[in-house]
Design an enzyme around this catalytic site. Structure first.
Site, PDB file in Angstrom:
ATOM      1  N   TYR A 140       0.838  -1.203   0.000  1.00 49.71           N
ATOM      2  CA  TYR A 140       0.000   0.000   0.000  1.00 49.71           C
ATOM      3  C   TYR A 140       0.872   1.253   0.000  1.00 49.71           C
ATOM      4  O   TYR A 140       0.554   2.254  -0.635  1.00 49.71           O
ATOM      5  CB  TYR A 140      -0.928   0.002   1.218  1.00 49.71           C
ATOM      6  CG  TYR A 140      -1.763   1.266   1.338  1.00 49.71           C
ATOM      7  CD1 TYR A 140      -2.907   1.441   0.570  1.00 49.71           C
ATOM      8  CD2 TYR A 140      -1.380   2.292   2.205  1.00 49.71           C
ATOM      9  CE1 TYR A 140      -3.652   2.609   0.661  1.00 49.71           C
ATOM     10  CE2 TYR A 140      -2.114   3.463   2.299  1.00 49.71           C
ATOM     11  CZ  TYR A 140      -3.258   3.617   1.528  1.00 49.71           C
ATOM     12  OH  TYR A 140      -3.988   4.776   1.607  1.00 49.71           O
ATOM     13  N   HIS A 184       5.857  -8.203  -0.173  1.00 43.23           N
ATOM     14  CA  HIS A 184       6.115  -8.076   1.271  1.00 43.23           C
ATOM     15  C   HIS A 184       7.433  -8.759   1.637  1.00 43.23           C
ATOM     16  O   HIS A 184       7.452  -9.952   1.900  1.00 43.23           O
ATOM     17  CB  HIS A 184       4.979  -8.723   2.071  1.00 43.23           C
ATOM     18  CG  HIS A 184       3.720  -7.922   2.044  1.00 43.23           C
ATOM     19  ND1 HIS A 184       3.492  -6.885   2.923  1.00 43.23           N
ATOM     20  CD2 HIS A 184       2.643  -7.985   1.233  1.00 43.23           C
ATOM     21  CE1 HIS A 184       2.320  -6.347   2.657  1.00 43.23           C
ATOM     22  NE2 HIS A 184       1.779  -6.986   1.636  1.00 43.23           N
ATOM     23  N   GLU A 226       8.994  -8.766   4.361  1.00 42.78           N
ATOM     24  CA  GLU A 226       9.067  -9.219   5.754  1.00 42.78           C
ATOM     25  C   GLU A 226       8.521 -10.631   5.953  1.00 42.78           C
ATOM     26  O   GLU A 226       8.726 -11.245   6.995  1.00 42.78           O
ATOM     27  CB  GLU A 226       8.322  -8.244   6.683  1.00 42.78           C
ATOM     28  CG  GLU A 226       6.824  -8.094   6.451  1.00 42.78           C
ATOM     29  CD  GLU A 226       6.488  -7.145   5.304  1.00 42.78           C
ATOM     30  OE1 GLU A 226       7.419  -6.651   4.626  1.00 42.78           O
ATOM     31  OE2 GLU A 226       5.300  -6.913   5.057  1.00 42.78           O
ATOM     32  N   SER A 255       4.436 -11.048  39.294  1.00 39.50           N
ATOM     33  CA  SER A 255       3.555 -12.215  39.127  1.00 39.50           C
ATOM     34  C   SER A 255       4.349 -13.499  38.978  1.00 39.50           C
ATOM     35  O   SER A 255       3.797 -14.584  39.075  1.00 39.50           O
ATOM     36  CB  SER A 255       2.683 -12.012  37.884  1.00 39.50           C
ATOM     37  OG  SER A 255       3.482 -12.175  36.717  1.00 39.50           O
ATOM     38  N   GLY A 256       5.636 -13.363  38.698  1.00 38.99           N
ATOM     39  CA  GLY A 256       6.433 -14.564  38.404  1.00 38.99           C
ATOM     40  C   GLY A 256       6.498 -14.819  36.906  1.00 38.99           C
ATOM     41  O   GLY A 256       7.292 -15.618  36.434  1.00 38.99           O
ATOM     42  N   GLY A 257       5.646 -14.114  36.140  1.00 36.53           N
ATOM     43  CA  GLY A 257       5.682 -14.214  34.679  1.00 36.53           C
ATOM     44  C   GLY A 257       6.900 -13.476  34.129  1.00 36.53           C
ATOM     45  O   GLY A 257       7.563 -12.734  34.867  1.00 36.53           O
ATOM     46  N   VAL A 258       7.160 -13.663  32.841  1.00 34.95           N
ATOM     47  CA  VAL A 258       8.390 -13.136  32.251  1.00 34.95           C
ATOM     48  C   VAL A 258       8.461 -11.598  32.335  1.00 34.95           C
ATOM     49  O   VAL A 258       9.465 -11.040  32.773  1.00 34.95           O
ATOM     50  CB  VAL A 258       8.506 -13.580  30.770  1.00 34.95           C
ATOM     51  CG1 VAL A 258       9.729 -12.978  30.112  1.00 34.95           C
ATOM     52  CG2 VAL A 258       8.541 -15.096  30.683  1.00 34.95           C
ATOM     53  N   ASP A 259       7.383 -10.923  31.947  1.00 33.57           N
ATOM     54  CA  ASP A 259       7.462  -9.462  31.824  1.00 33.57           C
ATOM     55  C   ASP A 259       7.673  -8.768  33.174  1.00 33.57           C
ATOM     56  O   ASP A 259       8.562  -7.931  33.309  1.00 33.57           O
ATOM     57  CB  ASP A 259       6.199  -8.905  31.143  1.00 33.57           C
ATOM     58  CG  ASP A 259       5.986  -9.535  29.776  1.00 33.57           C
ATOM     59  OD1 ASP A 259       6.945 -10.114  29.229  1.00 33.57           O
ATOM     60  OD2 ASP A 259       4.851  -9.465  29.262  1.00 33.57           O
ATOM     61  N   SER A 260       6.850  -9.129  34.164  1.00 32.42           N
ATOM     62  CA  SER A 260       7.010  -8.430  35.447  1.00 32.42           C
ATOM     63  C   SER A 260       8.338  -8.812  36.096  1.00 32.42           C
ATOM     64  O   SER A 260       8.969  -7.988  36.762  1.00 32.42           O
ATOM     65  CB  SER A 260       5.834  -8.699  36.385  1.00 32.42           C
ATOM     66  OG  SER A 260       5.822 -10.032  36.835  1.00 32.42           O
ATOM     67  N   SER A 261       8.799 -10.048  35.878  1.00 37.74           N
ATOM     68  CA  SER A 261      10.069 -10.465  36.497  1.00 37.74           C
ATOM     69  C   SER A 261      11.256  -9.733  35.886  1.00 37.74           C
ATOM     70  O   SER A 261      12.163  -9.303  36.602  1.00 37.74           O
ATOM     71  CB  SER A 261      10.278 -11.967  36.323  1.00 37.74           C
ATOM     72  OG  SER A 261       9.195 -12.673  36.851  1.00 37.74           O
ATOM     73  N   LYS A 319       8.671  -9.329  22.862  1.00 37.66           N
ATOM     74  CA  LYS A 319       8.794 -10.412  23.852  1.00 37.66           C
ATOM     75  C   LYS A 319      10.155 -11.115  23.779  1.00 37.66           C
ATOM     76  O   LYS A 319      10.764 -11.401  24.814  1.00 37.66           O
ATOM     77  CB  LYS A 319       7.671 -11.429  23.621  1.00 37.66           C
ATOM     78  CG  LYS A 319       7.532 -12.461  24.715  1.00 37.66           C
ATOM     79  CD  LYS A 319       6.660 -11.922  25.811  1.00 37.66           C
ATOM     80  CE  LYS A 319       6.472 -12.892  26.939  1.00 37.66           C
ATOM     81  NZ  LYS A 319       5.492 -12.384  27.916  1.00 37.66           N
TER      82      LYS A 319
END
Ligand code: XMP
Length: 512
Positions: free
Chosen positions: A83, A169, A171, A223-229, A368
């Site tokens: 586009y 494209h 990508e 939380s123990g999750g990846v992001d907050s840790s 991520k």
């Protein structure tokens, strides 16, 4: 390091994030901004190159996504994709028309000028990926065609203005030399330098956090999750004990979760963590409730209450830190409006609006996989960094129907065995999310000389890229047999195990 960047103007292509990731993988920072970003703001970012993404629209529609033509006179090289190519030619005096039929799929790229810097290292007749209805039938003045396919002008460029247009494209992995196209644009045309690395990011972010926070205090819900840790570890590196984390044990977490989190982040990393044992509170609120959405609401509300209570015990906290990552940010500014990836009910743990904190979000710019890389470089152990996602309401939505401590304990044991076996068989990282579900169904079995009447559990394992669609993992029979034997023999309360072979859609990954 961001001065040396690429700005991607978002026209609603589903591939925008892919473009940004491809470029960052090359060591150059790329950011996505909506197509209507004012020119002044774009200039302030001081990009070395601008990419116009694809998009589903047609330049002839009344409400087509338009940009200020002055963008092409900034003296910043432009790569216009799909586009973007049509828009560029349309705005600069070329002609775009709807093709007889939509071109979707593979095509062969024939180079008309193989010496162009955009084509360095790209052989003639390579495969590219097309997805368009309109195409350029007359290039804008100043443009020359440098590649074609049997149905369209595939690449053209304006040497004087340093504008490149590609109809395909690059990508998408089906474009055989797509990566090279971006590499050539980024380094040969835009002359970027490689300086985007997670090491640099960590250094720079630690410096910024120190400056921003000064001697103030920061609070974070861990939380123990990846992001907050990862967010917690990064902030802790910067300001040490000025950070306090609150970890809420809802009683609906995986086996030994609180213990593991306290060990890794509390004991090993010496973070200041307040671990709140709220099991009884959650379970008593959930007693007698079996409707999934009601359970979610109860858990979400209770979480906020517990967090609030703990937060109010702390004095002088100025900042609230969160593990927001780049896809959340892009999603909230997407030109398409918020997509289905963020469901309101997924925001359990979202914090009350009336809290008067300043937000601190040190991962806002990272994808991520970059967050994981930062986590690894900060020394977080692999088993905490490669974890599958875990829903906010936890086992509350994996125990179907009414939740109880007895059921949560049974499920925790079974789930731990499944995960342990997946890791042992080197399968954990080959599936996207795996867990056990406990059904409110009992069935008859036989154990030695005794008749049993116990719960039925389900193994669920899904493979997915974006969690919007998913297929069930084709785990080997021998593996399933081993897990089944172990769970039925070792977990008191389960005497029958099934394997979920439903895809999403029409099923969902979780059972509630
Ligand atoms: P579904 O079941 O919708 O799940 O296919 C897609 C992804 O979202 C997670 N999920 C949740 N996460 N709160 C969360 O934080 C929730 O209520 C929730 N429900 C589903 C699910 O684990 C999967 O990764």
């Amino acid at each position: 390091m961001k001065k040396n960047s690429i700005v991607i103007l978002d026209f609603g292509s589903q591939y925008n994030q892919l473009i940004a990731r491809r470029i960052r993988e090359m060591g150059v920072y790329a950011e996505i901004v909506p197509y209507y970003e004012p020119l002044e703001k774009i200039k302030e970012r001081e990009p070395k190159g601008i990419i116009l993404s694809g998009g589903p629209a047609s330049v002839y529609l009344e409400d087509a996504y338009m940009i200020d033509k002055a963008l092409y006179d900034l003296g910043i090289p432009v790569l216009a994709v799909c586009y973007g190519m049509q828009l560029t030619n349309h705005l600069l005096g070329g002609k775009v028309e709807a093709a007889d039929k939509q071109e979707f799929g593979k095509a062969i790229l024939v180079l008309d000028d193989a010496t162009n810097p955009l084509f360095e290292g790209i052989p003639n007749n390579s495969q590219v990926w097309m997805s368009h209805q309109d195409h350029v039938v007359k290039m804008a003045p100043g443009f020359v065609q440098i590649a074609h396919t049997d149905s369209c002008i595939a690449t053209c460029y304006n040497k004087e203005k340093n504008i490149y247009c590609v109809q395909f494209h690059p990508e998408v992995t089906h474009s055989e030399y797509g990566k090279e196209i971006y590499r050539n644009f980024v380094f040969n045309v835009a002359k970027c330098e490689k300086n985007w690395s997670m090491n640099n990011y960590i250094e720079e972010t630690i410096k910024n956090i120190k400056e921003k926070v000064g001697d103030k205090k920061v609070l974070l819900g861990l939380s123990g999750g990846v992001d907050s840790s990862v967010a917690a570890t990064l902030i802790h590196r910067a300001i040490g004990d000025q950070l306090t984390c609150i970890f809420v044990d809802t009683g609906l977490l995986r086996k030994d979760e609180a213990k593991t989190v306290m060990q890794v982040y509390g004991e090993n990393f010496h973070m200041n963590i307040k671990c709140v044992d709220a099991e009884e509170r959650f379970l008593s609120k959930l007693a007698g409730v079996s409707d999934p959405e009601t359970k979610r609401k109860i858990i979400g509300k209770e979480f906020i209450e517990v967090f609030n209570e703990e937060a109010s015990k702390l004095t002088d906290v100025t900042f609230l830190a969160q593990g927001t990552i780049y896809p959340d940010v892009i999603e909230s500014q997407s030109v398409k409006g918020p997509s289905m990836t963020i469901k309101s009910h997924h925001n359990v743990g979202g914090l009350p609006k009336e809290m008067k904190f300043t937000l601190l979000e040190p991962l806002r710019e990272l994808f991520k996989d970059e967050v994981r890389q930062v986590g690894r470089e900060l020394g977080i152990p692999d088993h905490m960094i490669d974890r599958h996602p875990f829903p906010g309401p936890g086992l509350g939505i994996r125990i179907l129907g009414e939740v109880s401590k007895e059921k949560a304990d049974i499920l925790r044991e079974a789930d731990a065995i499944f995960i342990e076996e997946l890791r042992k068989a080197d399968l954990y990282n080959k599936v996207s999310q795996a867990f056990v579900v406990l059904l409110p169904v009992k069935s008859v079995g036989v154990m030695g000389d005794f008749r049993t009447y116990e719960y039925t559990a389900v193994l669920r394992s899904a493979n997915t890229i974006d969690f919007m669609t998913a297929t069930w993992s084709k785990l080997p029979y021998e593996f399933l047999e081993k897990v089944s034997n172990r769970i039925i023999n070792e977990v008191k309360g389960i005497n029958r195990l099934t394997y979920d072979i439903s895809s999403k859609p029409p099923a969902t990954i979780e059972w509630e």
